[in-house]
Design a protein around this motif. Structure first.
Motif, PDB file in Angstrom:
ATOM      1  N   UNK A 140       8.294 -15.223  -6.026  1.00  0.00           N
ATOM      2  CA  UNK A 140       9.017 -14.898  -4.789  1.00  0.00           C
ATOM      3  C   UNK A 140       9.518 -13.457  -4.787  1.00  0.00           C
ATOM      4  N   UNK A 141      10.053 -13.010  -5.898  1.00  0.00           N
ATOM      5  CA  UNK A 141      10.541 -11.629  -5.935  1.00  0.00           C
ATOM      6  C   UNK A 141       9.383 -10.639  -5.818  1.00  0.00           C
ATOM      7  N   UNK A 142       8.283 -10.919  -6.489  1.00  0.00           N
ATOM      8  CA  UNK A 142       7.135 -10.025  -6.374  1.00  0.00           C
ATOM      9  C   UNK A 142       6.562 -10.043  -4.959  1.00  0.00           C
ATOM     10  N   UNK A 143       6.561 -11.216  -4.332  1.00  0.00           N
ATOM     11  CA  UNK A 143       5.991 -11.339  -2.989  1.00  0.00           C
ATOM     12  C   UNK A 143       6.717 -10.445  -1.989  1.00  0.00           C
ATOM     13  N   UNK A 144       8.039 -10.440  -2.016  1.00  0.00           N
ATOM     14  CA  UNK A 144       8.804  -9.654  -1.050  1.00  0.00           C
ATOM     15  C   UNK A 144       9.042  -8.220  -1.532  1.00  0.00           C
ATOM     16  N   UNK A 145       9.534  -8.087  -2.761  1.00  0.00           N
ATOM     17  CA  UNK A 145       9.957  -6.757  -3.227  1.00  0.00           C
ATOM     18  C   UNK A 145       8.783  -5.826  -3.538  1.00  0.00           C
ATOM     19  N   UNK A 146       7.665  -6.398  -3.947  1.00  0.00           N
ATOM     20  CA  UNK A 146       6.522  -5.559  -4.334  1.00  0.00           C
ATOM     21  C   UNK A 146       5.364  -5.696  -3.351  1.00  0.00           C
ATOM     22  N   UNK A 147       4.769  -6.906  -3.265  1.00  0.00           N
ATOM     23  CA  UNK A 147       3.587  -7.054  -2.415  1.00  0.00           C
ATOM     24  C   UNK A 147       3.915  -6.771  -0.942  1.00  0.00           C
ATOM     25  N   UNK A 148       5.059  -7.259  -0.472  1.00  0.00           N
ATOM     26  CA  UNK A 148       5.426  -7.020   0.925  1.00  0.00           C
ATOM     27  C   UNK A 148       5.613  -5.541   1.215  1.00  0.00           C
ATOM     28  N   UNK A 149       6.270  -4.848   0.275  1.00  0.00           N
ATOM     29  CA  UNK A 149       6.539  -3.418   0.477  1.00  0.00           C
ATOM     30  C   UNK A 149       5.243  -2.604   0.487  1.00  0.00           C
ATOM     31  N   UNK A 150       4.366  -2.838  -0.498  1.00  0.00           N
ATOM     32  CA  UNK A 150       3.153  -2.011  -0.546  1.00  0.00           C
ATOM     33  C   UNK A 150       2.178  -2.402   0.561  1.00  0.00           C
ATOM     34  N   UNK A 151       2.195  -3.672   1.002  1.00  0.00           N
ATOM     35  CA  UNK A 151       1.343  -4.076   2.125  1.00  0.00           C
ATOM     36  C   UNK A 151       1.758  -3.303   3.384  1.00  0.00           C
ATOM     37  N   UNK A 152       3.069  -3.143   3.579  1.00  0.00           N
ATOM     38  CA  UNK A 152       3.568  -2.394   4.726  1.00  0.00           C
ATOM     39  C   UNK A 152       3.143  -0.927   4.642  1.00  0.00           C
ATOM     40  N   UNK A 153       3.299  -0.333   3.456  1.00  0.00           N
ATOM     41  CA  UNK A 153       2.940   1.085   3.303  1.00  0.00           C
ATOM     42  C   UNK A 153       1.438   1.283   3.515  1.00  0.00           C
ATOM     43  N   UNK A 154       0.644   0.420   2.893  1.00  0.00           N
ATOM     44  CA  UNK A 154      -0.816   0.539   3.036  1.00  0.00           C
ATOM     45  C   UNK A 154      -1.215   0.379   4.502  1.00  0.00           C
ATOM     46  N   UNK A 155      -0.585  -0.588   5.200  1.00  0.00           N
ATOM     47  CA  UNK A 155      -0.918  -0.816   6.602  1.00  0.00           C
ATOM     48  C   UNK A 155      -0.574   0.360   7.494  1.00  0.00           C
ATOM     49  N   UNK A 156       0.439   1.131   7.109  1.00  0.00           N
ATOM     50  CA  UNK A 156       0.849   2.278   7.930  1.00  0.00           C
ATOM     51  C   UNK A 156       0.193   3.582   7.488  1.00  0.00           C
ATOM     52  N   UNK A 157      -0.484   3.572   6.344  1.00  0.00           N
ATOM     53  CA  UNK A 157      -1.082   4.800   5.823  1.00  0.00           C
ATOM     54  C   UNK A 157      -2.048   5.484   6.803  1.00  0.00           C
TER      55      UNK A 157
END
Length: 692
Positions: free
Chosen positions: A494-511
């Motif tokens: 759960x922590x990896x899903x939100x704190x890591x995967x969620x964050x980098x998914x957002x950055x990659x999507x906006x790149x």
């Protein structure tokens, strides 16, 4: 039962109307200028909770016009229907000029009386002020009014004169209410303007930011003041107004006990984490000696007289005035009168309405000011230049650091793009920003859902003209030792899903959008734990460390396109996320506003990372003395126990029973607990901001 309220859009008025809506029946007519109708409609929706109720009805008029400028046909139609006419519209500002005070407080009262008499109101309720007592020396009770007291300012004079008009000229029954200095709501801290003690808050903030909290400062005994929270004033007025057989009386809405001015300031210093002031000579010592002197020769009166002279006022304007503290406020910071409120207390007996202790709500007042009224961000030219017109995507914007960051971005002229799961809270924040003249967007999204993040990125990229900043603030924290986590692998997921995967998914999507713009700055809210590795936070710290490392690698790949990163190793912040860990209530923590200031700094200065002294010390210790560092951390592991919630959720047989079922602890256990608490506080103060 119908009511008419002037000043309903004002501070006390808003709370009074809310009380009337909640506790009284019948229509509530509220005076409003034509130009303020839109704002009034927003407030009516808040008062009626969006239920579409027609109980609160705006009446167009103007305080400066005869009969308040209300249409004659409306007066004829409603004559004899108004049971209670509440007159609150006035100037409650020590710094207002003579003409404004006269127009609003004196002539405004005459105009309100004219309307109340034309409506044949059942009772005219005049909101006066303890300022009507002027510089009266001694006990001033509710039966007193014209005692020959000096009236040292236009504000004091017009409060006295407006009350005199009601007493001598009112042709309908009347009641008078004299509040002391009115501060924010005792629960939420809500306030709408800078007044009274709030003028001193920027100075307290400056002391907090530049001096250690333990450093004692020398203060001067400025006498006694008196302040009450607005919710008490509104509740008391509502109750007193509807008591039978109390017409022709005045009520003191004050703290029954005089409050030392220096102790009041210290209560706010404690709430802010700033140094406190100490008076070298106790008042009891000096009062016994000075009490033998004529009143005019007593030091406190001499100081007060000197402070009010023109040269002293000029000097104060050029010194304290530069810090936003008007000279008029300094010269009237204390009261010479002691306000007797025994009659009011007796009338309120059994209602449950009483003045709370300032210490119980000082932090609420400070937090609201720091998050909503502190205008230092808008006064910083560099910040405004960096954020003006920029679109700032903020995750976790419904509360805590994210919400306050959004308010500060809007204050600097930026456009917050609010992202979180709860749409209602985001809409509330957007409404707050728009009421203050700003602009904001709302994009609800569950950031633990990768598909939802992809949809969000598509919308942001197409619906926004630019994405200038991204603040990855949304996060999940779990405090649980490894020995309680053997059957809870999902904690790590759960922590990896939100704190890591969620964050980098957002950055990659906006790149793609950022590359197209050839600009963009990403701010990651990391943790001091990445530098200090505190026990019990393996799931949380690992997820933040992963985001740090990913960002550090990617930063080198995209810097050529004008895209940059800042990792903030945030210390412990007083947010809803840490609320379940009750021992944190006593720990040194940053406020959400202090944390938001770091986020603003990250956007303006764009450093690679922002650290604290404690975080840097932890990183150095792990580099040069790792064995010693881990021994200290193991000591902390022994001192700070797993929480009852962590044990219960782990399904351990030794999980404690519910508090109401727990047996009293043996004396030895209590002594051990007390010793452990002392060790915990020592560790917390030696390593401030660390998540133990």
């Amino acid at each position: 039962m119908a009511s008419f309220v002037t000043g309903a859009t004002g501070f006390i008025g808003r709370f009074l109307v809310s009380e009337l809506v909640d506790h009284r029946e019948g229509p509530i007519y509220v005076l409003v200028r034509q130009s303020s109708l839109h704002r009034m409609e927003t407030m009516i929706a808040q008062w009626t909770r969006g239920s579409g109720s027609l109980r609160v009805v705006p009446v167009v008029g103007d305080l400066g016009e005869p009969s308040l400028g209300v249409d004659a046909d409306w007066i004829t139609e409603h004559a004899g229907e108004i049971d209670h006419f509440f007159h609150l519209a006035a100037i409650y500002d020590m710094t207002a000029d003579v003409a404004t005070n006269d127009a609003m407080n004196v002539q405004g009262t005459r105009n309100a009386l004219e309307l109340a008499e034309a409506l044949e109101a059942g009772c005219f309720h005049q909101v006066s002020s303890v300022a009507a007592a002027g510089d009266y020396h001694g006990r001033f009770d509710e039966s007193m009014f014209d005692e020959g007291q000096p009236l040292p300012s236009p504000y004091h004079r017009t409060k006295y004169e407006s009350e005199k008009i009601v007493r001598e000229e009112c042709k309908v029954p009347w009641r008078v209410y004299r509040p002391a200095i009115v501060v924010g709501d005792s629960e939420t801290g809500a306030m709408d303007k800078i007044d009274g003690p709030y003028y001193f808050f920027p100075l307290i903030k400056r002391l907090r930011d530049n001096l250690p909290g333990w450093l004692p400062l020398v203060g001067v005994d400025l006498g006694d003041t008196n302040m009450v929270p607005v919710d008490y004033v509104a509740k008391a007025m509502d109750h007193l107004a509807h008591l039978p057989d109390r017409n022709g009386e005045a009520f003191h809405l004050v703290n029954p006990e005089p409050q030392s001015t220096i102790e009041t300031i210290n209560a706010f210093c404690a709430a802010a984490g700033a140094p406190k002031f100490a008076t070298p000579i106790d008042r009891n010592v000096t009062s016994s000696a000075t009490g033998l002197l004529p009143r005019a020769l007593r030091p406190s009166n001499i100081i007060s007289a000197v402070v009010r002279t023109a040269p002293a006022q000029l000097l104060l304007d050029q010194t304290l005035g530069r810090m936003g503290i008007p000279a008029e406020v300094v010269s009237h910071a204390s009261f010479t009168a002691v306000f007797d409120s025994r009659k009011t207390e007796k009338a309120l007996a059994g209602s449950g309405i009483a003045v709370p202790d300032l210490e119980s709500y000082a932090r609420a007042l400070w937090s609201y000011w720091e998050e909503n009224l502190d205008d230092s961000t808008s006064r910083d030219k560099r910040t405004c230049n960096a954020l003006q017109g920029k679109h700032v995507v903020i995750t976790g914007a419904s509360s805590g650091i994210g919400k306050v960051t959004a308010l500060k971005v809007a204050q600097a002229g930026g456009i917050p793009v609010l992202v979180a799961r709860g749409k209602d809270k985001l809409e509330e924040t957007k409404a707050t920003i728009e009421l203050r003249g700003g602009q904001a967007y709302v994009f609800p999204c569950d950031l633990s859902d990768l598909k939802a993040i992809d949809d969000l990125c598509a919308r942001l990229s197409t619906e926004l003209p630019s994405v200038d900043f991204v603040v990855n603030n949304a996060g999940r924290s779990i405090r649980r030792s490894l020995r309680l986590s053997h059957d809870r692998f999902h904690d790590f997921e759960r922590t990896m899903q939100l704190n890591y995967f969620g964050a980098i998914r957002l950055i990659i999507g906006l790149m793609p959008k950022l590359h197209e713009q050839k600009s963009g700055h990403i701010v990651n809210i990391s943790s001091i734990g990445v530098q200090t590795n505190p026990p019990r936070f393996s799931a949380y710290v690992a997820s933040k460390a992963a985001l740090d490392s990913w960002s550090n690698v990617v930063a080198s790949e995209v810097v050529g396109h004008g895209i940059s990163f800042t990792n903030i190793h945030m210390p412990l912040v007083r947010t809803p996320m840490i609320a379940p860990t009750k021992m944190y209530d006593k720990f040194p923590t940053l406020s959400p506003a202090q944390a938001a200031d770091l986020v603003i700094k990250a956007m303006v200065e764009k450093p690679h990372e922002i650290n604290t002294l404690a975080g840097n010390a932890g990183a150095v210790a792990h580099t040069f003395a790792p064995k010693a560092a881990f021994r200290i951390l193991n000591l902390a592991y022994q001192v700070f126990p797993d929480s009852a919630a962590a044990k219960a959720k782990a399904g351990r047989p030794d999980a404690p029973a519910a508090p109401e079922a727990a047996a009293p602890a043996p004396t030895g256990d209590l002594e051990a607990a007390g010793g452990r608490e002392s060790e915990q506080m020592l560790m917390a103060r030696l390593f401030p901001g660390v998540h133990w």
